[in-house]
Design an enzyme around this catalytic site. Sequence first.
Site, PDB file in Angstrom:
ATOM      1  N   ASP A  33      69.079  57.396  50.249  1.00  0.00           N
ATOM      2  CA  ASP A  33      70.262  57.253  51.104  1.00  0.00           C
ATOM      3  C   ASP A  33      70.117  58.144  52.341  1.00  0.00           C
ATOM      4  O   ASP A  33      70.080  59.377  52.223  1.00  0.00           O
ATOM      5  CB  ASP A  33      71.496  57.662  50.292  1.00  0.00           C
ATOM      6  CG  ASP A  33      72.768  57.054  50.856  1.00  0.00           C
ATOM      7  OD1 ASP A  33      72.763  56.643  52.030  1.00  0.00           O
ATOM      8  OD2 ASP A  33      73.757  56.981  50.102  1.00  0.00           O
ATOM      9  N   ASP A  34      70.014  57.537  53.502  1.00  0.00           N
ATOM     10  CA  ASP A  34      69.897  58.278  54.775  1.00  0.00           C
ATOM     11  C   ASP A  34      68.643  59.143  54.831  1.00  0.00           C
ATOM     12  O   ASP A  34      68.575  60.079  55.647  1.00  0.00           O
ATOM     13  CB  ASP A  34      71.114  59.174  55.045  1.00  0.00           C
ATOM     14  CG  ASP A  34      72.352  58.377  55.417  1.00  0.00           C
ATOM     15  OD1 ASP A  34      72.300  57.141  55.400  1.00  0.00           O
ATOM     16  OD2 ASP A  34      73.377  59.015  55.726  1.00  0.00           O
ATOM     17  N   CYS A  73      74.135  51.679  55.815  1.00  0.00           N
ATOM     18  CA  CYS A  73      73.891  51.542  54.389  1.00  0.00           C
ATOM     19  C   CYS A  73      74.278  50.195  53.784  1.00  0.00           C
ATOM     20  O   CYS A  73      73.451  49.517  53.176  1.00  0.00           O
ATOM     21  CB  CYS A  73      74.571  52.685  53.652  1.00  0.00           C
ATOM     22  SG  CYS A  73      76.159  53.147  54.357  1.00  0.00           S
ATOM     23  N   HIS A 136      77.786  49.946  47.064  1.00  0.00           N
ATOM     24  CA  HIS A 136      78.101  49.778  48.483  1.00  0.00           C
ATOM     25  C   HIS A 136      78.136  48.344  48.978  1.00  0.00           C
ATOM     26  O   HIS A 136      77.987  48.107  50.190  1.00  0.00           O
ATOM     27  CB  HIS A 136      77.130  50.620  49.343  1.00  0.00           C
ATOM     28  CG  HIS A 136      77.872  51.491  50.295  1.00  0.00           C
ATOM     29  ND1 HIS A 136      77.309  52.105  51.368  1.00  0.00           N
ATOM     30  CD2 HIS A 136      79.184  51.816  50.336  1.00  0.00           C
ATOM     31  CE1 HIS A 136      78.203  52.800  52.025  1.00  0.00           C
ATOM     32  NE2 HIS A 136      79.359  52.649  51.415  1.00  0.00           N
ATOM     33  N   ASP A 283      67.500  53.483  52.857  1.00  0.00           N
ATOM     34  CA  ASP A 283      68.390  52.419  53.349  1.00  0.00           C
ATOM     35  C   ASP A 283      68.527  52.370  54.862  1.00  0.00           C
ATOM     36  O   ASP A 283      68.846  51.337  55.438  1.00  0.00           O
ATOM     37  CB  ASP A 283      69.769  52.502  52.676  1.00  0.00           C
ATOM     38  CG  ASP A 283      70.525  53.766  53.020  1.00  0.00           C
ATOM     39  OD1 ASP A 283      69.911  54.730  53.556  1.00  0.00           O
ATOM     40  OD2 ASP A 283      71.748  53.812  52.773  1.00  0.00           O
TER      41      ASP A 283
END
EC number: 3.1.6.4
Lengths: 560, 560
Positions: A33-34, A73, A136, A283
């Site tokens: 994530d990120d 995301c 998400h 992502d």
Amino acid sequence: MSLTTVICVLWAVSVGQTAGSQHGTNIIIMLMDDMGWGDLGVFGEPSKETPNLDLMAAQGMLFPNFYTANPLCSPSRAALLTGRLPVRNGFYTTNAHARNAYTPQEIVGGISPDEILLPELLKKKDYVSKIIGKWHLGHRTQYLPLKHGFDEWFGSPNCHFGPYNNSVCPNIPVYNNSEMKGRYYEEFEINVKTGESNLTQIYLKEGLDFISQQAVAQRPFFLYWAPDATHAPVYASKRFLGKSQRGRYGDAMMELDDSIGQILAHLVSLGIHNKTLVFFTSDNGAAVMSGPLQSGSNGPFLCGKETTFEGGMREPAIAWWPGRIPAGTACRIKNRKGEESREECWGMRLGWRRVVCQVSGQCQSSAEWHKQVSYQLGSVMDLFTTSLSVAGVLPPDDRVIDGLDLSPVLFNNSLLDRPIFYYRGNQLMAVRIGQYKAHYWTWSNSWEEFNKGINFCPGQEVPGVTTHTQEEHTMQPLIFHLGQDPGERYPISVESKEYRDVLRRVTAVVEQHQKDLIPGMPQLNMCDLAVMNWSPPGCEQLGKCLKAPESNPWKCDWPH
Amino acid sequence: MSLTTVICVLWAVSVGQTAGSQHGTNIIIMLMDDMGWGDLGVFGEPSKETPNLDLMAAQGMLFPNFYTANPLCSPSRAALLTGRLPVRNGFYTTNAHARNAYTPQEIVGGISPDEILLPELLKKKDYVSKIIGKWHLGHRTQYLPLKHGFDEWFGSPNCHFGPYNNSVCPNIPVYNNSEMKGRYYEEFEINVKTGESNLTQIYLKEGLDFISQQAVAQRPFFLYWAPDATHAPVYASKRFLGKSQRGRYGDAMMELDDSIGQILAHLVSLGIHNKTLVFFTSDNGAAVMSGPLQSGSNGPFLCGKETTFEGGMREPAIAWWPGRIPAGTACRIKNRKGEESREECWGMRLGWRRVVCQVSGQCQSSAEWHKQVSYQLGSVMDLFTTSLSVAGVLPPDDRVIDGLDLSPVLFNNSLLDRPIFYYRGNQLMAVRIGQYKAHYWTWSNSWEEFNKGINFCPGQEVPGVTTHTQEEHTMQPLIFHLGQDPGERYPISVESKEYRDVLRRVTAVVEQHQKDLIPGMPQLNMCDLAVMNWSPPGCEQLGKCLKAPESNPWKCDWPH
């Protein structure tokens, strides 16, 4: 099992298998994530604190030209699981021009029932599928993972923003399968001040247990492992806090790296590594607007998350499958009869082609070093198609699938010709073909946001490129050569023959793409406080149901 | 010799030697020209076109925190060969404040006769020393390499700028030992238009031949291999032109990488690799002001050559000595009696400490993976001191030597506490201690230059940091945490305890440094057209003597 066993099994593996689909092959997609391209030691992070990922790359195949389908995301994850661009699968907004949209708590929409997700298709071959971590793709009941093909879920529907006071805004629930087990900052603690949280350890244990269970049951599995420790507010467990040279973000990196090492070792200890494809990626680009302690590195690339510059969409990516994807240290050796075998060995590589290996204490010439770096332009959407291929399932034939089957790349070092499309909302911002990238629209964020201190390109300003107004270049795109200029700093002169040649080629690609494009129904246009996580399934047993306000929908405001 | 032999010898080497000086050890320093930290695959260059350097790193020790002593070529090289900061050895100017100076053709000065260079000291142990490539410590007769301890030289005293017409300005001579053999763009061709030149191949052959000769003679040698293909105008030979994904600069990188692979393989083939320390680094950061085809990459770092930001002074660095510096794949293994041995092996690393290796077909536990990355803050000046230590020669005791002996780092993974000083001219601009860097003065270049399009930080602007006026921060330095913020984008708040703590520590270091500092006589103040390379030694035989103008010295103008 002892660690000794782990390795003996790993390196005793036969590596001479033939190509073709591998029915029953397990699939693990590790989606960070990120996390930025530049956060891995193997991609140049100066602290070099990712030994397990670096070794995974050395044992597998590294992709320096791998992309997400969107710099944010939710759309990125929707693309991964559908194999389709967000503009097709509906994970975009039309509320304003060229805006990133995602699934905050107030979003009304989610993944469309018309979309077919990877785990749904894998059911055809009796796969058991689990998602661990962040979903998400919509948090309302009809959008949750178990309604879309997953058999199991441990994790959360939204980002771990908070803490909230549960009156104006509820804290995000954490689910076990179809029922919530608590909320972030309540049963599942994240200390925003110290950065301590045990969540990665929980996600690790969930992953190891799931793998063990399927190995015992001898069922093929799909594990979608999506921890979110590197998304702000970043967190790490006590053992890792303060251990990195890079601060809190680095602590989270180290814990994820350690967890990934444990998962790979677990596959080996169970003896299923040679029938498990593991793919690691992220992502979207590092969220450099969050500052050095809360965000990662995009290496030499321009800007970060939210943008369609390389820093926003180029991702770290590694494929690992011992025995099937030969390690960088594997040699292809021909004996006197011309029969080919692959051997683990160690030697000296002179240039790409010439190599001499020492195998079983003996030296072999006429061996070929395996190229552990693939220059293939890859996309998260390819994980959909490649997973289906590996599982022996045909992709849907009633819709456009943007993902490619990377099997020829993974198993035969092929290079497939394909463009990369960079979207913001339903606006095609840029296209990459080969080494060239053409920007049709540029902007980072608005002057209004920028003047408030929100900076998607801190320390990086390329005049006319990182613009703060939406600049149209459709008649004369900005073109960069990403090999010579990975930082997108030097547009190629429009007067040059090179420019004209590239423009001709890229124009044909774009025209073809746009001619065939039928946008999906946009899912991320409407917001409503009433749809937030007030009373998720399971809240009654926990006594954690909250009262929702009256429905009062509005068109979501997507500022950038 | 066959390549097979090469590797058999290499990996059959015993690796259990003890620490201590290695009399008779050969020393090779490979100094690149304007190559950036981010130009190596192992440091994240996206095209990953340096397989030999990456393997050298895997077989040796990689230094992500290695620095030059000055962001410009001549002072950097003077520091390397004297072990002393340019402000001590005289390679600086006092003509204006905080200016970089070097040795263009019109420079009057050169390396002072009072300085003692590495090859002079190595003579005490009967070393034969050769420099191949660029000298850059003064081109007047008294300054040339053979007057300062080198026994042999093939190369050039200045940069390969040109072509000139030999009337206003002569082309730079190329020397063999103490006589010129021709000039650049004349006998030694560089095609500025196509980028073709055979020079790296010549330098490679010179290096291989020298190594062979000393191996046969069984004399210890020092080879200072200083090719300049990555300095603008960059060049490559025909075989490499157009081969890189990165353009002409990448072509030059690939040729240097290939040459380095050949030199290492040659050492192995001669069986002298286990008594040869090879150190690879560069003289300053990538010259990003020259644009993407003529300059390299500084990876995640700020700005480039000419500046005291990380991009100007952090260098790629690798030490290689098979058998003495254990490879990253070496395991330290204890047997039941507690005796330790090192073995080449291959296994899985889980975190930094836990590792399991497969040695000779058997698995070993309780092994420790060798850390192939050293976080030591290193400097090119350390190559002076370390080389002396390895050769068993004491450094001069009548002067301050800034270089450290890195032997404990190379052989025992120690970490030595030391600051890094960043100078421009005789102005201390910044200091690094541990992870912290304090800037006392900032500037990139003047508005005047910048407005002409000369940009030392293209695409990178950090307000208040990459200033275009000389900004003094001596009362309140800008402090960055380079682990958390390698790009120097987020100064630590002066209100924080962290700032106050660091300031206290760094102030003590700076005060000590300045108290003891006796600047050398500045050598780079005076210029004169009469001193240019009009009639180098040997020009008579070649009929290539040119007529010098009358002497008319002036104070050199150093604009930045």
